[in-house]
Structure formats: C-alpha cells, structure tokens
Scaffold this active site. Structure first.
Site, mmCIF file in Angstrom:
data_model
loop_
_atom_site.group_PDB
_atom_site.id
_atom_site.type_symbol
_atom_site.label_atom_id
_atom_site.label_comp_id
_atom_site.label_asym_id
_atom_site.label_seq_id
_atom_site.Cartn_x
_atom_site.Cartn_y
_atom_site.Cartn_z
ATOM 1 N N LYS A 184 -17.647 9.442 1.181
ATOM 2 C CA LYS A 184 -16.587 8.872 0.356
ATOM 3 C C LYS A 184 -15.350 8.544 1.202
ATOM 4 O O LYS A 184 -14.846 7.427 1.174
ATOM 5 C CB LYS A 184 -16.229 9.867 -0.756
ATOM 6 C CG LYS A 184 -15.267 9.329 -1.775
ATOM 7 C CD LYS A 184 -15.063 10.334 -2.927
ATOM 8 C CE LYS A 184 -16.169 10.220 -3.957
ATOM 9 N NZ LYS A 184 -15.845 10.958 -5.197
ATOM 10 N N ILE A 216 -21.904 10.749 9.633
ATOM 11 C CA ILE A 216 -20.843 10.478 8.658
ATOM 12 C C ILE A 216 -20.550 11.797 7.943
ATOM 13 O O ILE A 216 -21.417 12.355 7.268
ATOM 14 C CB ILE A 216 -21.293 9.379 7.659
ATOM 15 C CG1 ILE A 216 -21.518 8.053 8.390
ATOM 16 C CG2 ILE A 216 -20.255 9.217 6.544
ATOM 17 C CD1 ILE A 216 -20.309 7.475 9.089
ATOM 18 N N GLY A 276 0.281 6.162 9.070
ATOM 19 C CA GLY A 276 0.883 6.125 10.404
ATOM 20 C C GLY A 276 0.440 4.892 11.167
ATOM 21 O O GLY A 276 1.244 4.064 11.551
ATOM 22 N N GLU A 291 -10.662 3.529 13.115
ATOM 23 C CA GLU A 291 -10.189 2.270 13.675
ATOM 24 C C GLU A 291 -11.211 1.154 13.714
ATOM 25 O O GLU A 291 -10.863 -0.020 13.706
ATOM 26 C CB GLU A 291 -9.615 2.540 15.074
ATOM 27 C CG GLU A 291 -8.302 3.287 14.878
ATOM 28 C CD GLU A 291 -7.715 3.918 16.111
ATOM 29 O OE1 GLU A 291 -6.922 3.231 16.763
ATOM 30 O OE2 GLU A 291 -8.026 5.073 16.396
#
Lengths: 369, 326, 737
Positions: free
Chosen positions: C632, C628, C238, C704
């Site tokens: 992966k 995190i 997207g 991002e």
C-alpha cells in the site's frame, strides 16, 4: 534544624538514590534552569492531563527542567520529554524527599517553589505558596510558569541581553509576579484552564495580548472558545496558535493550496484568507478537522483516507478531508468523475491524488456522508 | 500586515458613511483583500466588513436577473436562474479559483479583483499601479502572464476575472451606491484600461459600494459559452479565455458577443470580432475570422507573444463549441 | 512460522494521527509563550547592505529583538560545511547580499502578527551590483565540479565514442533543457529553537535528517553534539529541500540564544523560493547513435547545471546514461556555471529525474530515425550487467517491467506514426521510458526492546517524510521479533534514539530497515536463549533451533503444544525487559554488485489540437524494486513520484527576472504543481524480485524511482500525439501552438 535557603545562595545539591530507575542528582542538571517544587501531593494522571500538557509546554518555552518532590512520588520533567514519574511510595523515597525539603527549609512549608539557575544558584525561593483555584498545586505551577514565560517575553528594554540574564531575570521576575501578584487574582487574565471535564477542547496556549486586541468568541466544533486577538489574526492562525487546534494547516497563507480548509457554516473556505474576528460567534460556526471524529469513532472520510492511503506526509490531509466533506454536503458534485475538479482547490504535494479520490468515491458510494 | 481597525456594518447607509473615512477598505469575501494585505500591497487602516448587509439575493428582474453584490460565486454559479438562462456566467464562475474560494468570493469583490501581475504583488518591486511613476518591470521583465490588449507603456497587467468577462458579454449593468445616490454603470464602462493611470481600475468612486448587478434578458444570453485555457487543468488563472454569445436566426448571426479574458488589462470586448460574425452564417470560417479580428492591435512582448495566437484560437473554439452545443 | 507482516498492505500506523489532525508537525509542538520570528529577505540579488533602518520595526509593540548583521552573534561555522548535505548559509554575518531573498534581518516578537508587520518595516539600503541569472549566457564559463566522496566522478569515458559515431547508421544530436524547480513541500520549513541555559539546545525542526542537522548546528555553534537535541516526529514533505540545515535553522537558534526565549520560525511560502534549495536548471547535450538493427553504438551526454557563487551543487544528470544501456562507447561530463542565485540542492531523484528526460527523449528520437518501436529499441540494448561498474546487478527484472507494463497498457495498439491517433477532438499519444534509481545503503543503528508486558518498543532516529517509515519499520520489527504489529511500537525522529542517515536517496528502508530487522532478530534470539537455557519453563532444555516465535509466543517446532510467552520468559527470569542495539553497516556483498531498482512507464496523453493543452490520461508503470515491504505505502510512493514527474513534464518552472535575478514566480499560484484534475488514476505493477545481495531486507527503496523517466515518457507521448518534439521542460502549451 532548618534554615531558609536564601536567594543568591548555592542550591543544596541532592541525589535521589532510591528511585527505581536511575538516581537523579541536582548537580547533573547543571547548565539549564531548574524549577524545584515541593508539595504534599502532586498528580499527573486523569483529570490533570490538561495541566500536565500545559506544564510541559511551559517548560519547553522556558527551556527549563522541573523536579517535583512530593511526599510519596517524584516527577522529573525535561522540556522535550514525557514526564518521568517515580511513584514508589517507598519509605526510602519518602525519607529522601523529607531530607531534601529540610535542606531547603520547607519541610513544614509546602507547597514551596525554588528556581535554580544554570550555575546552581538559587534565584527565587518561596515557601507556603498560597494555592487558590481548582488546579491545586498543579494549577498553581502552571500559573507560575506562565507568568515566568510572559515576563521573559515582554520586552521591557530594547537592549539585547545575554541568554543567561534573560533566563534568570525572566524566571525570577515571573515567579515574583506569580506569587506576589499574579496568583492572588489581581484581575490579570488567568491562564487557568476550565475545570476538568468542562470542555472537550484542549486548553488554549496563552499568548500575550498586544495593542488593539479584542476579546472574541469563536464557536469551534460546537464549543464557544474565548480568545483575545488582534484583528489581523486569520482564522487559521487563531485556531493553530491560540486555540491549540493545529490540525488545520498552513501551506501558503494566500488561498493557493487548500491546506487550511475548514467549514464555516457548513461551507468549505480557506481559513488563511478569513479574519477570525469576522467569523466570531454568533455570526459563524466553525468546524475543523478536530471536530470530525466522535470520541474514538473516526468519521467515514477519515476511515476511508486511512484505508485507501489517501496521504503520505499527512500535511494536506486535514484540508483534503474537510474539503471532501464540504464537497459531499454542499450538493454540487455531479458524479465520481467530477471529484477531481471539485477537489482541485486542495494541493497534495506528495501526489496522493488517486488514493484521495478513491477514498472519497468509496464514501460516496457507500452513502456514508 | 499593518494593524487595522475592524468593524462590521449591518446597514448600507452606515457602511457608506464609513467609506468616507481615510484608509477605509470594504471587506466582502476577503479573497483578494486579505491576500493583498498579507503581501503588504493593500494597507488599510480600517476594514469595514460588509457581509452582514442585505445584498445577497439573486432574483428575477423583469425578464432578466438581479444578483446581489454579496452573493457568493458559488451561489451565483449554481442558481437555477443563472445556470439555465446564462450558461456563460455559470461556466465562467465555475472555471475560476477553487470551490473554497468560490464559497467565499462575492460578485462585488470579483468585479474588483486585482491583477495577478507578480510585480504588482511584490511591494519591493516597482509598479506603476501600486506606486505611480515607479515604473513597470513587466514590460521588459518576465511577462508570460501579462496582457497583449488594452496595454499602455505604464502597465500591462492582466485583469484576472472570469466572471467579469462573462458579465460583459451579457451586457450586465453594475449598480453602485455612494454619497450622491445610486448610479448604474454598464459593464463596458466599469473597468478601465490603465493608460497613464494604472492605479485607476474601475469607474467606482471612493466610498461607493456595489449593491447589485443586473443581467438583462437578451436574444443571445441562453446561447452563450465560456472557454478558458490555462496551464493546468484546474485552479489556475486564464492564459486566455473567451465568453461568446450568439443570436442566430434563419441561419444567420443576428447579434454576437465576443469578450476576451486573460489577455487584456480589462475584460475585453472584441467588437471587431463581433462584426465579423454578424450577418453571416455561423461557420468555422467566420469563427476563425472573428478570432483573427479579436486580437487585432495586440501588443505582444517577450514571453506572452503566444497569447496572440492562443486568444485567436480560443475565440474560434468557443464559437465552434457553442454552435456544436446548440 | 509467524505470519509475515512485511509485504502486506498494512494501513499506516500513523494514519489515525494524520486524519484527525493530531500528528504534531514541528511548528505545532506546544511551547507556551513562544516568540515568533520572521525573516526579512534581501530585495536585490547582488551587492552590499549600506544601511539598515530597524527603528520603526523595533517600535512595533511586542517586538523583542531585531537581529541584523550589525548586532547578531558570530557563527563561525556558518560558511564551513563539512558533510555532503551541508550548505553555506547566510546568517547575518556580514553586509554581503548574494541572492534574492537572502536573510538580512530577523524580527522576533510576541505574536506572529507583530513579527510579520515589524519585518515589513525593516528598511534596507543597498549598493546593488549587476546580477546574472541567465545560464545560457554563462555556459562558456562552465567548470568541472569536484567529485563528492563516495559519489561517481563528474566525467566518464568508455570505449571510443568518436570512432563509433563515424560508423553509426542513425544518430540524434539534441540539446535538452530542464528548468529550475522548487520542491515546495506543503509544510513550509519550520523550526522551534529552545536554548536551555547556555549550552543545551533543542530544535523541533522539519527536517529529513535529524543527525545531520545536529552535527551541522553543534559544530557551527560550538556545542557538544550530545547537548543538541533534534526532534522531528512528523515532516510535511521534504523531497530533498529538508535534507540540509538552511539559514533559518541557524537564525532560530541565534534568536533563542540572543533573546533567552523559545523561538518559532516558520518561513513563508514566498521564502520557500529563496533559501531552501531547488533543482537547478540544466542544459544537456545528448548524442545517441545506433547501427541499423538498433544496437546502440555511442552515447554522449554533456550536462551543465547552475549553482550559486558561494557553494557548489551539481545535478548529476548524466550518471544514468553511464549504466542504463549496453552501449560500448559512452562519454559523459558534468559542468557547473555560477550565477547570482541561491544554492541548489537534491531534489527527488537528483540527476536521474532531469537526466533521464534527456536520455530517454533522445532514445525516442533515435527510434523514429530507425523506424523502430521505442520499446523494442530498449529491449535491444538491455544491459545484462552494469556496463559502467562492470559488475553484475544484484538483481534486475527490468525486462519483466517492460513486458508486463506494455501488456497492461496496450502498447501494441500504438500506431507508429505521430499524430495518427485521436479521441474525438483530442490528439492521442503513447510514450514510454525506462526508470532506474540506485539502491543505496548507509550505516544505521536501531534498538529493539521487549518489555515485561509482552509489548515491544523499537527506536531508530530516522524520519518519516511521508514515505511510510513508521509503518514499514513496525512491520519489519514485528516479523523480526516474532510478534504481531499491534504489539510493536516503533518510534523515530529524535536524536536521543540510535543514529541513522538522512531520509534521502531512497535509502531509509534499506539502511534503517536492515538495522531494525537485525535488532529485532537479536532480541528474539536472546528471548529464545532465555527460554531454553534460563529458569524453567516449557521449552527449557531444547536447542534454540527447535524454537519458533509466533505472535509474541515461543513455540516448539516439534510439539506445538509446548509454548512460552515473552511475558512469561521475562517474568520467570526476573527481567523488566530485554533489549539489543544494533549498529548495521553496508552489507558486504554489495561491493561485488551493482545495485539499482528499475521500472518502465507507459503513458497516454491527450493534447488539445487548438490550444496545446496536454492532459495525462493513462499511466501504467511497472517497477522491480526488490522486496516490497508494504504494497500500500509502496504504491503510494510510486504514484507520488509519477505525479512529480507529471509536474516536471508539464507544469513546474521557477522563473527569474533576467535583469535582476529575482524570482518572479514565488507562490503556488505562479508556480504550478499538479492538482487533482491533472492526475488520472494509475495502474502500478509491482514486479516480484528477490535480491539477496542488496541489503539485509532485500528492499531497494521506492521513494525516487517513480519520477525517473516520467518527463521523457510524457514528452515522447506528446511527440507521438502532435509530431512536435519539445526538448525544453516543462511542456507548457505555448510550446505546442
């Protein structure tokens, strides 16, 4: 006392109260077309999985709800959902179903089919439906829904109708077609799938024939598949839209992204720039992503892509895997460093490139292909 | 895409007969034709598939090699006769398109590849090549990829092939069959510059089929090299490319070939550049001079002016690499 | 304690579907006898349609309908956007043409081939007007956009920049530009619209925001929101373009309503350049000034970006300049110019990606003026607290990113002089830049349910656009429920599931993850309560605090031989399932903190000295982004962002013909994105960071930040390699000749 519910009459309302989950009322379905099917038995398991998939696809296409009332089970199909099955086999349910069948005048005339429009008016009624072919009630239902869908789609007039008119005329016309002409084999192409177990491939979704269509056989993943197509149909659109094999992706339709990569006679090609008619059997053998795994056993490349996270959105993935397979078998790869160049015909917009390369290099190092 | 009838021919004579009909297009790999049909640029009423014709062999031809028109770009590029004796051809082919497209594209189709000019590819835009007299928006529009050599006031569309650039450098000959029999067209005459008739791109006549290409043995074929410069590392058309070949003996260039790609309306043989090289030792200085000579007469426009300098450097670099490689 | 799944590099739970081609994307939902729709686009950029000849198109066999502004139903809400992601759409409501490729007709037919052919036969006649697309010529007409609710204002000013500039030792004044870029997710936008009766609509849509789409469409078509169902189980990328309901979604619904059929509309790659948004071009003027020791004394960042005539989207490029460095005098502004083009939209790291190119390039330029190492300059001006919001950071571990990244990269081997490093013929350059992205959280809901067979089902609307939502939510839910991931089934992509925000702004992990965690915890608490207070059982009578949950079994902390499985608890208490739905709001502590993820890129380029071809040869990027959740998938997100940065730096630009404002580069052969051969392997460093304030799960979002700073790091490396400063992206080879 039974009296036949006539077309044009209000559909007798009913509420199934004995269902284990929540009650199901016809009135609550108002606003959408409803297909009511009465049958002695109906099954959605095992051998009928393909038929079930087809019924759901048809309901989606019609935007209709289906309620199947069998003697010991009720099935509620909404167009967007998994089917809800109420398989209580309770005496209460059996009694409720019998009462409803009586209200619809079909307790001794099963199978029977009714179409109720979004206002709750019966638009089609047929009792003692003649079942032919291997599909039983389920197959007959698929045929009826398909005929209804086709009737909705084949434009007999250029004027635009309102939605309601279409649904009603379409469904009614469809059912009449199905049960007056269609079901009694009049030579029209049958949407009936092959007998269960005859083929591992999913049944094709019916597409109405257009002008200049030609019957061709495509050998896909080792199976000959018949399709009736316009010569314009690309191999990509043939597998995606006609053979229910949407694993091969369309990313550009112009040979600029590689998402549509398939193997033709073992060589990777862009299916978007290939005419299906030019790759028909016996001229060519086609392998798509759906042909890679053996049952539950994934192909080594598939396993490696998962392990190395060689994808994100997954849309380019089938093309990447097919391209990697072609690369490893075509025999021109010089070394690991060459993978990047040899895979450059496959764009990954998510940017999973380093992981894709790692996956392929791993398979290569392990000599799994 | 406009509807069309499809047929597949297995014999050359039948295929040739079909070619006389109106609205017929021959189909080989499909990488140009299907692409342009989907855009509405090509609108044949009949597509005659040639892929079953026996025109796929690659074989020795005297001291040279004969390449069937239906041999795929992949088959040619990796064929031992080509890879060893004609490195420039192999390199050019492998720098083009993607492995998938090379598996599909044929030699004949590659020669007939059509321009990538965006205005040509958009049927809603004027284009003299598509519709004679409609105008050329590229002249004063966005023309970064357009040509600086062989241009006219009607058309500045770049010829996109890498393979054809190499074949021209190798003095290849295109063999075609038509109603009037067979004829041989030297590569130098096969592609034509747009002039005032940009729709005419090659010497191929209606109904003719390319049967094969012969590449002669030459003193420079083996010492040949292709350099391609593009906007990304792979899977892109050339901004500039050069196929070069040198016959050097006694420390002096006896004969030379310099052909430019990506900058001209057809594969562009730079004879002035070749003249700069012949009779001199192969040095950086003469390579630079050859580069400068190669772009003499170039007509730069708003967005493609950089190609003048780039082409110059591409030639010099290809020659330097070639000598360095040897 | 249960072995935690969160943080582990679990393979994607949807991986098998994706590698076998059985993940069903929107256009692939099986709909029998579906009609195919094709959009006809305008071939002018401004003017009016004076005539539309659809006769030939209607005569194509199989054509069901041709919708045009002359016969299409009115959609009163089409030009009334209400939410931030809503767009003004052009859905055949009038004869006006506002941009190239605008939908002017829709052909519906039985097959795609028939629809496509008929669409090519629709003939429009126009009264065309002069269209303007050259931004630099319009810059005098720039105006300030209105501040979006909840977003930073367009202008900012702290300190006294003019006074500071008067005293500066070194100063850079430069103009940077970034081009129009199209997202080009590999899956084209696609919708299957099915009206069921008059007032129920189902949309199978490739969208980043099922609930935003439902709201927009239900309002526009005057349907009850609960009667509109949006389903989007897989989205083929997207990057912002699928964050809004664009014209094609409305058109598909209109066609379904008008024809009484299910309608499939998958737009073409060429149309991906027409009406589904893009990153607007920017012109950015930056002034950066420092004292002799490298202390920043002034930063000025003035941004102008382009938008359409009829809608407003401003690329917030200067926001990053407000908070990234400890500089007392900072002035920023955003202006817009209107062009005869379609409306731009959010594109991966909107603002930060383009703005950091300008800011981080300017800092690099300043470092040369100061004869100071670019990394040292950044460390010198490290912001310990947010200088813009004047709040402490919820966490900030950027210093570790700088040092660990630099060490792994070998930054110390950099020779300061430009054009001083070589590898054979190639010129070698090192460049670095800082990355940052705000860590947002929106309200989100989730439902968790443990069933009598001991398995769990967890539902949240949401979307997985390749980010790994399915996988990380499964992990979060498993930990919260005290179960193994194998027994937890997480599902998303359906408006009948609990409401969640758009998958944009790197907020899904934070927002949906928090809701999923709390829903799972709530169910676990209920189970424990039942075990200790319900009917019988080995743990009966204990206090809840004494009980632990582990792989679907409750265990006494004191005596681990005493255990009670979830199945047993439910069975004993006669329950089919236990479920909890949680409506999660923004975490309260966020108010007192500035919440951002940070990172640092170290990039090596090789430049061909003859041709100016740039190859990125090495990338070491270090990120501190809170917890995190999956090493992966997070690494993949970082890598993907960096690849996007590589495209931004070197390849991507959408060009228009200046005379017609029509897009010229509208396919993937003319619009280049990076291919395999452009992308080297990458070394991603994930710096440990614990953030107790940012949200319930401590994760900052990783979608991002990867792209932010890459444009500058590459441009800076190119300068170091060549001595040429390119201030206009992309750095195509012609700019280096």
């Amino acid at each position: 006392m039974t009296h036949a519910i006539a077309v044009g009459a209000s559909a007798p309302d009913f509420t199934l109260r004995s269902l284990s989950a929540s009650a199901l009322a016809l009135r609550a379905l108002r606003g959408r077309p409803v297909v009511l099917a009465f049958a002695d038995t109906f099954s959605i398991g095992g051998a009928n999985a393909d038929l079930l998939r087809e019924i759901r696809a048809h309901l989606r296409g019609l935007g209709a709800v289906l309620v199947v009332l069998a003697k010991s089970a009720v099935f509620y199909f909404r167009p967007d959902d998994d089917v809800e099955a109420f398989d209580d086999a309770s005496p209460e349910l059996a009694r409720e179903v019998r009462d409803i069948a009586t209200a619809y005048g079909c307790e001794r005339a099963m199978p029977a089919l009714f179409v109720v429009d979004s206002e709750g008016v019966v638009r089609f009624a047929r009792r003692n439906v003649d079942i032919q072919g291997a599909g039983g009630v389920e197959g007959a239902l698929v045929a009826a829904l398909d005929a209804a869908g086709r009737a909705v789609l084949s434009p007999k007039r250029s004027l635009l109708l309102t939605r309601r008119e279409w649904v009603v005329t379409g469904l009614v016309a469809g059912f009449i077609l199905a049960f007056v002409d269609g079901c009694r084999d009049n030579g029209a192409p049958s949407p009936m799938p092959p007998a269960p177990g005859a083929s591992a491939a999913p049944p094709p979704l019916p597409a109405p024939p257009g002008s200049g269509d030609i019957d061709v056989t495509l050998n896909v993943n080792g199976t000959d598949r018949q399709v009736r197509i316009d010569p314009r149909v690309s191999l990509l659109d043939a597998v995606r839209e006609r053979l229910a094999l949407p694993g091969t992706k369309k990313g550009c339709d112009h040979g600029q992204c590689g998402a549509c990569t398939v193997l033709v006679d073992g060589m990777r090609v862009n299916a978007c720039l290939t005419l299906a008619i030019a790759t028909q059997a016996p001229w060519a053998k086609i392998t798509t992503i759906e042909g890679l795994a053996t049952g539950e056993n994934l192909h080594p490349l598939q396993r490696a892509f998962i392990a190395e996270d060689g994808f994100q959105c997954g849309y380019c993935t089938p093309g990447q895997i097919m391209s990697a397979l072609g690369m490893l078998t075509e025999g021109h790869l010089k070394n690991d460093a060459d993978i990047r160049e040899q895979m450059s015909g496959n764009i990954c917009r998510c940017g999973a490139y380093p992981n894709i390369v790692a996956a392929i290099a791993g398979v290569r190092a392990r000599k799994e292909v | 895409m406009k509807p069309f009838a499809y047929s597949r021919e297995t014999g050359l004579d039948h295929a040739l007969a079909r070619g006389k009909e109106d609205g017929v297009r021959y189909l080989a790999g499909g990488t140009t034709l299907i692409d342009l049909m989907r855009l509405g640029v090509e609108e044949p009423s009949t597509v005659v598939d040639l892929r079953a014709l026996p025109l796929r062999d690659i074989k020795a031809d005297g001291d040279g090699v004969q390449i069937g028109a239906l041999a795929t770009n992949t088959e040619v590029a990796y064929h031992p006769l080509i890879a060893k004796a004609y490195p420039v051809l192999s390199e050019a082919l492998l720098s083009g398109a993607s492995p998938q497209l090379r598996n599909m594209a044929s030699v004949g189709g590659n020669l007939l590849q059509r321009t990538r000019c965006s205005y040509f590819r958009d049927p809603s835009s004027p284009c003299n090549k598509r519709m004679a007299g409609s105008g050329c928006p590229a002249l004063d529009g966005y023309n970064r990829s357009n040509a600086i050599l062989g241009v006219s006031s009607s058309c500045i569309a770049t010829h996109p092939s890498d393979m054809a650039v190499a074949l021209l450098a190798l003095d290849a000959v295109v063999h075609v069959r038509g109603g009037g029999g067979e004829r041989a067209v030297p590569m130098g005459d096969f592609h034509v510059a747009p002039g005032s008739t940009p729709a005419v791109e090659t010497a191929l006549q209606k109904g003719e089929i390319i049967t094969h290409v012969t590449v002669p043995a030459s003193p420079f074929a083996q010492r040949s090299h292709y350099v391609k410069v593009r906007d990304r590392a792979s899977y892109a058309f050339a901004l500039s490319s050069a196929a070069v070949a040198l016959d050097v003996s006694g420390g002096v260039v006896k004969s030379a070939r310099v052909v430019l790609g990506g900058v001209a309306t057809k594969p562009w043989r730079a004879t002035e550049a070749e003249a700069e090289l012949v009779g001199k030792p192969p040095t950086s200085m003469s390579f630079d001079a050859a580069g400068a000579a190669a772009v003499r007469g170039a007509v730069p426009r708003t967005h493609n002016a950089f190609k003048v300098e780039l082409a110059k450097r591409t030639v010099a670099r290809a020659l330097r690499d070639l000598v360095g490689k040897a | 304690m249960t072995a935690s799944s969160v943080g582990k590099p679990l393979d994607r739970v949807d991986g098998r579907l994706k590698v076998t081609g059985t993940a069903t994307f929107s256009a692939e939902v099986a709909v029998a006898n579906v009609a195919h729709a094709v959009i006809v686009g305008a071939t002018i950029s401004k003017g009016k349609i004076t005539a539309l000849d659809v006769g030939e198109a209607q005569r194509v066999p199989g054509v069901v309908a041709v919708l045009t502004h002359l016969n299409a139903a009115k959609v009163p809400g089409a030009d009334k956007p209400t939410e931030m992601t809503d767009k003004v759409v052009q859905v055949l409501q009038n004869d006006a043409v506002l941009y190239d490729g605008q939908p002017i007709a829709l052909v519906v037919a039985d097959t795609l081939e028939h629809a496509s052919h008929a669409a090519s036969l629709v003939k429009a006649t126009y009264a065309a007007e002069a269209a303007i697309c050259e931004m630099d010529k319009e810059i005098g007409a720039g105006f300030a956009p209105k501040a979006a609710p909840g977003r930073p204002p367009p202008d900012s000013n702290r300190g006294d920049i003019d006074a500071a500039l008067a005293t500066a030792f070194a100063r850079v004044d430069a103009t940077y530009t970034t081009p129009c870029e199209n997202h080009n997710p590999l899956e084209m936008h696609a919708t299957i619209a099915v009206f069921q009766g008059e007032d129920h609509l189902t949309l199978y849509d490739a969208t980043q925001g099922i609930f935003g789409l439902r709201k927009r469409i239900s309002k526009a078509f005057d349907l009850k929101p609960e009667n509109v169902r949006v389903i989007s189980h897989f989205v083929g990328g997207g990057f912002g373009s699928k964050g809004s309901a664009w014209s094609h979604v409305f058109l598909a619904a209109m066609a379904s309503r008008a024809t009484g059929r299910a309608v499939k509309l998958s737009i073409t790659r060429q149309q991906m350049f027409a009406f589904v948004g893009y990153r607007p071009q920017t012109i950015q003027q930056v002034t950066a000034a420092a004292s002799k020791d490298g202390t920043l004394v002034a930063l000025r960042h003035e941004v102008t970006s382009a938008t359409s005539r009829f809608d407003t989207f401003a690329e917030p490029s200067a926001n990053v300049t407000r908070m990234l460095y400890a500089c007392p005098n900072v002035k920023t502004s955003h202006r817009l110019v209107r062009l005869d083009v379609a409306t731009p939209t959010f594109t991966r790291a909107p603002g930060e990606a383009s703005g950091s190119f300008a800011l981080e390039s300017a800092l690099d330029e300043l470092s040369y003026s100061l004869k100071m190492d670019p990394l040292a300059l950044r460390l010198k001006n490290y912001a310990e607290t947010d200088p813009d919001e004047k709040k402490p950071f919820s966490s900030k571990t950027l210093r570790d990113c700088y040092t660990q990244g630099a060490a792994k990269f070998g930054w110390s081997k950099r020779k300061p002089e430009p054009r001083s490093m070589r590898d054979g013929n190639w010129l070698v350059g090192f460049g670095m830049a800082t990355a940052t992205y705000p860590s947002r959280q929106s309200a989100a809901s989730a439902l968790a349910r443990v069933k009598k067979d001991g398995s769990a089902q967890v539902l949240a609307g949401s979307q997985d656009i390749g980010t790994g939502t399915y996988t990380i939510m499964t992990q979060i839910a498993a930990d919260a429920l005290g179960m193994s991931v194998e027994r937890v089934h997480f599902d998303l992509g359906d408006t009948t599931f609990p409401e969640t925000p758009v998958s944009g702004g790197s907020q899904t992990a934070s927002s949906v993850g928090s809701a999923v965690k709390r829903a799972g915890m709530a169910v676990r608490t209920k189970l424990i309560d039942l075990a200790v207070k319900g009917k019988g059982g080995p743990l009966n009578g204990m206090s809840a605090e004494q009980v632990d949950a582990e792989a679907g079994v409750l265990v006494s902390k004191q005596d681990r031989t005493k255990s009670d499985s979830y199945e047993a608890v439910l069975a004993r208490n006669g329950l089919d399932q236990i479920e909890e739905k949680i409506d999660e709001k923004e975490k309260a502590e966020r108010k007192d903190h500035s919440t951002h993820a940070f990172g640092a890129h170290f990039i090596e380029v090789k430049v061909d000295p003859d041709f100016g071809e740039v190859r990125v040869s090495r990338v070491v990027s270090a990120f501190a982004a809170g917890k995190i959740l999956n090493r992966k998938t997070a690494r993949s997100q970082f890598i993907g962002g960096i690849v996007w940065g590589l495209g931004l730096a070197l390849h991507e630009h959408t060009e228009r013909d200046p005379r017609t404002s029509r897009v010229v580069t509208k396919d993937l052969a003319d619009y280049h994105v990076p291919v395999h051969a452009d992308v080297p392997d990458m070394d991603i460093v994930m710096v440990d960071e614990v953030d107790p304030y940012v949200n319930e799960i401590g994760a900052k979002g990783v979608g991002e930040i990867g792209i932010v700073g890459v444009g500058a790091a590459i441009a800076n490396a190119v300068y170091h390699a060549t001595g040429k400063r390119v201030r206009s992206l992309p750095i195509t080879l012609d700019k280096l000749l």
